[in-house]
Design a protein around this motif. Structure first.
Motif, PDB file in Angstrom:
ATOM      1  N   MET B   1       0.843  -1.203   0.000  1.00 45.33           N
ATOM      2  CA  MET B   1       0.000   0.000   0.000  1.00 45.33           C
ATOM      3  C   MET B   1       0.870   1.242   0.000  1.00 45.33           C
ATOM      4  N   THR B   2       0.632   2.091  -0.962  1.00 49.36           N
ATOM      5  CA  THR B   2       1.375   3.348  -0.984  1.00 49.36           C
ATOM      6  C   THR B   2       0.479   4.508  -0.551  1.00 49.36           C
ATOM      7  N   LEU B   3      -0.791   4.180  -0.265  1.00 47.87           N
ATOM      8  CA  LEU B   3      -1.711   5.256   0.121  1.00 47.87           C
ATOM      9  C   LEU B   3      -1.507   5.644   1.572  1.00 47.87           C
ATOM     10  N   HIS B   4      -1.691   6.907   1.852  1.00 46.12           N
ATOM     11  CA  HIS B   4      -1.662   7.342   3.243  1.00 46.12           C
ATOM     12  C   HIS B   4      -3.003   7.970   3.559  1.00 46.12           C
ATOM     13  N   LEU B   5      -3.915   7.119   4.008  1.00 44.31           N
ATOM     14  CA  LEU B   5      -5.268   7.576   4.273  1.00 44.31           C
ATOM     15  C   LEU B   5      -5.616   7.273   5.715  1.00 44.31           C
ATOM     16  N   PRO B   6      -6.431   8.144   6.327  1.00 43.80           N
ATOM     17  CA  PRO B   6      -6.767   7.965   7.747  1.00 43.80           C
ATOM     18  C   PRO B   6      -7.888   6.946   7.945  1.00 43.80           C
ATOM     19  N   TYR B   7      -7.564   5.685   7.759  1.00 41.18           N
ATOM     20  CA  TYR B   7      -8.597   4.667   7.958  1.00 41.18           C
ATOM     21  C   TYR B   7      -8.362   3.900   9.251  1.00 41.18           C
ATOM     22  N   ASP B   8      -9.446   3.283   9.744  1.00 41.77           N
ATOM     23  CA  ASP B   8      -9.348   2.454  10.949  1.00 41.77           C
ATOM     24  C   ASP B   8      -9.227   0.979  10.583  1.00 41.77           C
ATOM     25  N   VAL B   9      -9.947   0.610   9.532  1.00 37.84           N
ATOM     26  CA  VAL B   9     -10.008  -0.797   9.137  1.00 37.84           C
ATOM     27  C   VAL B   9      -9.741  -0.871   7.643  1.00 37.84           C
ATOM     28  N   VAL B  11     -10.115  -3.377   4.292  1.00 41.89           N
ATOM     29  CA  VAL B  11     -10.735  -4.602   3.784  1.00 41.89           C
ATOM     30  C   VAL B  11     -10.223  -4.796   2.362  1.00 41.89           C
ATOM     31  N   ASP B  12      -9.423  -5.837   2.163  1.00 42.18           N
ATOM     32  CA  ASP B  12      -8.841  -6.060   0.836  1.00 42.18           C
ATOM     33  C   ASP B  12      -9.646  -7.117   0.088  1.00 42.18           C
ATOM     34  N   GLU B  13     -10.426  -6.669  -0.875  1.00 36.78           N
ATOM     35  CA  GLU B  13     -11.287  -7.582  -1.653  1.00 36.78           C
ATOM     36  C   GLU B  13     -10.794  -7.700  -3.086  1.00 36.78           C
ATOM     37  N   SER B  32     -17.866  -2.702  12.904  1.00 34.19           N
ATOM     38  CA  SER B  32     -17.308  -1.500  13.520  1.00 34.19           C
ATOM     39  C   SER B  32     -18.023  -0.267  12.970  1.00 34.19           C
ATOM     40  N   PRO B  33     -19.205   0.009  13.506  1.00 33.39           N
ATOM     41  CA  PRO B  33     -20.026   1.092  12.937  1.00 33.39           C
ATOM     42  C   PRO B  33     -19.351   2.464  12.978  1.00 33.39           C
ATOM     43  N   GLU B  34     -18.457   2.647  13.952  1.00 40.33           N
ATOM     44  CA  GLU B  34     -17.828   3.964  14.090  1.00 40.33           C
ATOM     45  C   GLU B  34     -16.561   4.088  13.254  1.00 40.33           C
ATOM     46  N   ALA B  35     -16.118   2.997  12.666  1.00 45.95           N
ATOM     47  CA  ALA B  35     -14.826   3.002  11.983  1.00 45.95           C
ATOM     48  C   ALA B  35     -14.913   3.589  10.582  1.00 45.95           C
ATOM     49  N   THR B  36     -13.796   4.177  10.154  1.00 48.51           N
ATOM     50  CA  THR B  36     -13.648   4.567   8.754  1.00 48.51           C
ATOM     51  C   THR B  36     -12.956   3.394   8.061  1.00 48.51           C
ATOM     52  N   VAL B  37     -13.607   2.889   7.024  1.00 49.35           N
ATOM     53  CA  VAL B  37     -13.155   1.658   6.373  1.00 49.35           C
ATOM     54  C   VAL B  37     -12.525   1.974   5.021  1.00 49.35           C
ATOM     55  N   LEU B  38     -11.348   1.410   4.787  1.00 47.10           N
ATOM     56  CA  LEU B  38     -10.751   1.491   3.453  1.00 47.10           C
ATOM     57  C   LEU B  38     -10.973   0.155   2.764  1.00 47.10           C
ATOM     58  N   GLY B  74      -9.310   2.065  -4.437  1.00 44.22           N
ATOM     59  CA  GLY B  74      -9.565   2.178  -3.016  1.00 44.22           C
ATOM     60  C   GLY B  74     -10.797   3.035  -2.780  1.00 44.22           C
ATOM     61  N   PHE B  75     -11.531   2.697  -1.747  1.00 36.56           N
ATOM     62  CA  PHE B  75     -12.733   3.455  -1.376  1.00 36.56           C
ATOM     63  C   PHE B  75     -12.674   3.701   0.121  1.00 36.56           C
ATOM     64  N   LEU B  76     -12.641   4.955   0.519  1.00 32.49           N
ATOM     65  CA  LEU B  76     -12.598   5.285   1.934  1.00 32.49           C
ATOM     66  C   LEU B  76     -14.009   5.666   2.380  1.00 32.49           C
ATOM     67  N   VAL B  77     -14.547   4.847   3.269  1.00 33.82           N
ATOM     68  CA  VAL B  77     -15.957   4.999   3.654  1.00 33.82           C
ATOM     69  C   VAL B  77     -16.035   5.361   5.133  1.00 33.82           C
ATOM     70  N   ALA B  78     -16.625   6.518   5.412  1.00 30.93           N
ATOM     71  CA  ALA B  78     -16.712   6.995   6.797  1.00 30.93           C
ATOM     72  C   ALA B  78     -18.168   7.008   7.263  1.00 30.93           C
ATOM     73  N   PRO B  79     -18.373   6.941   8.608  1.00 31.44           N
ATOM     74  CA  PRO B  79     -19.741   6.993   9.132  1.00 31.44           C
ATOM     75  C   PRO B  79     -20.409   8.332   8.842  1.00 31.44           C
ATOM     76  N   THR B  80     -19.664   9.412   9.023  1.00 32.72           N
ATOM     77  CA  THR B  80     -20.213  10.751   8.775  1.00 32.72           C
ATOM     78  C   THR B  80     -19.115  11.604   8.161  1.00 32.72           C
ATOM     79  N   GLN B  81     -19.501  12.781   7.726  1.00 36.07           N
ATOM     80  CA  GLN B  81     -18.525  13.705   7.154  1.00 36.07           C
ATOM     81  C   GLN B  81     -17.758  14.348   8.316  1.00 36.07           C
ATOM     82  N   ASP B  82     -16.803  13.606   8.880  1.00 35.41           N
ATOM     83  CA  ASP B  82     -16.124  14.123  10.070  1.00 35.41           C
ATOM     84  C   ASP B  82     -14.847  14.871   9.696  1.00 35.41           C
ATOM     85  N   ASP B  83     -14.086  15.224  10.707  1.00 34.38           N
ATOM     86  CA  ASP B  83     -12.905  16.057  10.492  1.00 34.38           C
ATOM     87  C   ASP B  83     -11.881  15.398   9.581  1.00 34.38           C
TER      88      ASP B  83
END
Lengths: 366, 88
Positions: B1-9, B11-13, B32-38, B74-83
């Motif tokens: 992975m060369t991406l630097h994204l603020p994810y918590d989890v 998932v490599d599909e 993990s409902p609160e997590a930001t998922v990559l 890659g798709f970065l999916v967050a619960p809400t539009q947070d900081d």
């Protein structure tokens, strides 16, 4: 095929076999049959008989419409504007035009072309043609043809309307430069397409010279099939006066009841401006192929725009253009005379089939 | 992975086809409902399906694009539009 069309076809195989360009008795009989079919279809689509020619399929009609118009107008422009949700044959025909610049007009989430996009696109000039379907073949939304035609007013830009989905099922748009359709879609025989070109349209055949069908369609004309197609269209038009409202009500039931019974299911397309007989939905966490197999086992023949069903790896370009969920896609098309009891049974069996497919993918709890 | 994204989890599909990437994403979000998922995927259908799923489930697709290593998206999916969304 419609029974009336089948009977006509069988009779016309004998009576319409001769070459209509000859002068002997049998030839004149062929000519009369062909002329009668042409007049009948012209009246239904709002054309003059000399504007209507018979192609060998709806696809051939589209190919000739697009490539012939692009050729006739190549000095005026090379931009070929097509909606992003046209039938593949329209998009492929546009891409086949030498030096043509194909531009796909985006649609909204219901697969409807936004007229303002047309206005913006033609403002840049050099447009050879615009192709917009009467209604979408995958989700049933009608396109705003009269609004778009109004925008084209005085621009001289010809409008190709692919009416394959509408003829015999829904009102035929009145404003077009070229209209195409397929007899197979309205219960006529295979091997008959309609290519109607308004007089005065700058269309030029892209094919070698040939005298048949006013130089528009090469080869000996399939008169028996055409006569049967005309009879079928007249039948379909008569039938839809009562049948359309009934089918609309049945599809409305599918549209409202299925999403209530199936979690994470979305009904696609316009809710009101739509064909009466088509319902399309996408259901999350469902493999389209397994769904179709199970439905087939229950006696339901439905289709899908999901990539896992098609031979191609990519999903339906219509669903992609709408931004819709492409997997678990199901298109239900009700034939004329569809029974309410079959719709009831479909509403009853689909939720359990979907649940079963989801369970098999380990997605039953999502 | 060369991406630097603020994810918590993550998932490599990559290598799995429709509808599996969406199912894996939904599974991760459920766990993990609160997590930001990559989510990483190379199924062409994912490009349409992940944004459509996010709209359906009112998740926020913060970022979507090439993974940078030539292997899918890659798709970065967050619960809400947070900081964290504003970092990008």
């Amino acid at each position: 095929m419609r029974p009336g069309a089948r009977q006509t076809l069988l009779a016309a195989l004998d009576q319409g076999y001769a070459d209509p360009s000859r002068r002997y008795h049998a030839a004149r009989q062929s000519r009369r049959l062909l002329d009668g079919a042409r007049e009948s279809i012209a009246a239904i689509i709002g054309a003059r008989p000399d504007e209507v020619s018979f192609a060998t399929s709806g696809t051939q009609a589209v190919h000739l419409a697009v490539t012939g118009l692009a050729q006739g107008r190549q000095r005026i422009g090379r931009r070929l504007l097509v909606s992003a949700v046209e039938h593949s044959c329209v998009i492929h025909a546009a891409r086949a035009v030498p030096e043509g610049k194909v531009e796909e007009l985006p649609v909204d989430s219901r697969a409807v072309v936004e007229p303002e996009r047309v206005r913006a696109a033609i403002a840049r000039g050099e447009v050879a043609l615009l192709a917009i379907q009467s209604a979408n073949h995958e989700v049933g939304s009608r396109q705003p043809i009269s609004e778009i035609a109004h925008i084209l007013d005085n621009s001289g830009i010809p409008l190709i309307v692919d009416a394959a989905q509408s003829l015999g099922r829904d009102d035929c748009p009145a404003q077009w430069s070229i209209l195409t359709a397929s007899a197979h879609k309205w219960g006529g025989p295979t091997g008959v397409g309609i290519l109607a070109i308004r007089n005065g349209t700058r269309w030029r055949s892209p094919l070698p010279d040939d005298p048949h069908e006013s130089g528009r369609i090469p080869g000996f004309t399939a008169i028996p099939q055409i006569v049967a197609a005309a009879v079928a269209l007249q039948e379909a038009e008569d039938e839809r006066r009562t049948e359309s409202a009934r089918l609309f009500a049945l599809t409305e039931r599918l549209r409202t009841e299925l999403p209530v019974r199936i979690p994470d299911a979305l009904v696609l397309g316009h809710g009101i401006e739509r064909l009466p007989h088509i319902v399309t939905l996408s259901m999350a966490y469902v493999a389209g192929e397994a769904l179709l197999e199970d439905l087939d086992r229950e006696g339901f023949a439905v289709s899908s725009g999901s990539s896992c069903v098609a031979d191609a790896l990519v999903p339906s370009h219509v669903l992609v253009a709408m931004g819709a969920l492409t997997h678990g896609n199901l298109r239900i098309s009700l034939p004329p005379g569809a029974l309410e009891s079959d719709v009831d049974r479909f509403i009853h069996v689909l939720p359990s089939i979907v649940a079963k497919v989801r369970d098999s993918l380990g997605a039953g709890d999502l | 992975m060369t991406l630097h994204l603020p994810y918590d989890v993550v998932v490599d599909e990559r290598g799995s086809m429709c509808p599996m990437p969406v199912i894996a994403l939904a599974r991760a979000v459920k766990q993990s409902p609160e997590a930001t998922v990559l989510l990483l995927a190379d199924d062409p259908a994912a490009i349409s399906d992940i944004p459509a799923w996010c709209a359906m489930r009112t998740r926020v697709l913060v970022w979507a694009g090439d993974t940078g290593d030539g292997r899918g998206h890659g798709f970065l999916v967050a619960p809400t539009q947070d900081d964290r969304a504003h970092i990008l």
